[in-house]
Motif scaffolding. Structure first.
Motif, mmCIF file in Angstrom:
data_model
loop_
_atom_site.group_PDB
_atom_site.id
_atom_site.type_symbol
_atom_site.label_atom_id
_atom_site.label_comp_id
_atom_site.label_asym_id
_atom_site.label_seq_id
_atom_site.Cartn_x
_atom_site.Cartn_y
_atom_site.Cartn_z
ATOM 1 N N TYR A 1 -22.793 36.706 47.664
ATOM 2 C CA TYR A 1 -22.989 36.709 46.211
ATOM 3 C C TYR A 1 -23.825 35.505 45.763
ATOM 4 O O TYR A 1 -24.791 35.647 45.009
ATOM 5 N N ASP B 1 -25.939 33.710 47.342
ATOM 6 C CA ASP B 1 -27.329 33.736 47.819
ATOM 7 C C ASP B 1 -28.082 34.985 47.385
ATOM 8 O O ASP B 1 -29.245 35.173 47.770
ATOM 9 N N ASP B 2 -27.415 35.847 46.622
ATOM 10 C CA ASP B 2 -28.025 37.112 46.193
ATOM 11 C C ASP B 2 -28.521 37.904 47.400
ATOM 12 O O ASP B 2 -29.629 38.433 47.417
ATOM 13 N N HIS C 1 -25.514 42.761 50.759
ATOM 14 C CA HIS C 1 -25.345 42.510 49.332
ATOM 15 C C HIS C 1 -23.936 42.908 48.908
ATOM 16 O O HIS C 1 -23.270 43.712 49.576
ATOM 17 N N PRO D 1 -29.331 31.757 35.006
ATOM 18 C CA PRO D 1 -28.583 32.974 35.336
ATOM 19 C C PRO D 1 -27.291 33.118 34.540
ATOM 20 O O PRO D 1 -26.199 33.158 35.110
#
Length: 258
Positions: A23, A25-26, A65, A132
């Motif tokens: 999460y 580090d996307d 992901h 973000p």
């Protein structure tokens, strides 16, 4: 004498650490996760395979992901908060009234979680300009306006517990990392009724926050108004104006809820 104190389950903690890393580090590869957590690739592979099989992670070629299986859990956690439905309306009112970004944040386990986020007309590109920010974000308490507002409304013992658990990590060169300075700041928040974040969380971002309290003196959450530094000044008149808007909204919410 037997020790009945529960012990953390290492494999569970490893799986959760992997999910958090993916999460944060996307998305991440097996090798990246093994290096980051200092784990054997075979161990990481087994955990990832299980998480994918259960739907909590998805794999896109070599990158993992977070999966949609988490979505209903997050929605349930947010909506079980008894103040959420009312606070949600108030957040959008604040964004419209101020023209800036607004959110409602609550504390859980000593961290601040955003339950609702809205963007005002004058800051309609706030997500791309301010960082973000979105519902579901998690912050430390000491470096965001809402977090400091809630800390200022808590008992000294509760503040101490939070500092002991999470420390005072710096996210910018303006973040308060000294306990004495933080306590002085919390006293200032108590005097004026609202907290100020002047680029302490993210460079180029400011916000003002005020806590929401229950009749028995418990912290329910906090509202904040924020935006990029070039749109949101930090001079006394600006912060007083925004602070009063927040305090008015807090008073209305407290009256409606209690």
């Amino acid at each position: 004498m037997t020790n009945d104190r529960p012990r953390p389950v290492k494999t569970t903690k490893t799986s959760l650490a992997l999910v958090r890393a993916v999460y944060d580090d996307d998305g991440a590869t097996l090798s990246e996760l093994a290096d980051r957590l200092d784990l054997a690739k075979s161990t990481v592979h087994n955990h990832l395979h299980t998480l994918v099989d259960e739907g909590f992670l998805v794999r896109d070629e070599d990158t993992y992901h977070v999966g949609l299986e988490f979505l209903p859990f997050g929605e349930h956690a947010r909506e079980r908060n008894p103040q959420y439905a009312t606070a949600r309306r108030r957040v959008h009112t604040l964004a419209e009234r101020s023209g800036h970004e607004a959110d409602f944040i609550v504390e859980e386990h000593g961290r601040a979680y955003s339950l609702e986020y809205a963007i005002g007309e004058s800051n309609h590109r706030g997500l791309s300009e301010s960082g973000p920010f979105r519902a579901g974000n998690r912050f430390h308490m000491h470096n965001c306006a809402s977090g400091k507002a809630m800390l200022a409304s808590m008992s000294d013992s509760r503040v101490r517990d939070i500092i002991d658990r999470w420390g005072l990590p710096a996210t910018t060169d303006r973040t308060i990392t000294d306990e004495s300075t933080l306590y002085d700041e919390l006293e200032a928040v108590q005097r004026r009724g609202y907290a100020i974040n002047d680029e302490e969380l993210i460079d180029g971002y400011r916000s003002v926050g005020a806590s929401v309290m229950s009749p028995d003196g418990e912290v329910v959450g906090a509202f904040s108004i924020g935006g990029p530094t070039y749109r949101l000044g930090i001079d006394e008149s600006t912060t007083e104006e925004i602070g009063q808007v927040l305090l008015d909204e807090v008073g209305s919410l407290e009256s409606e809820l209690f």
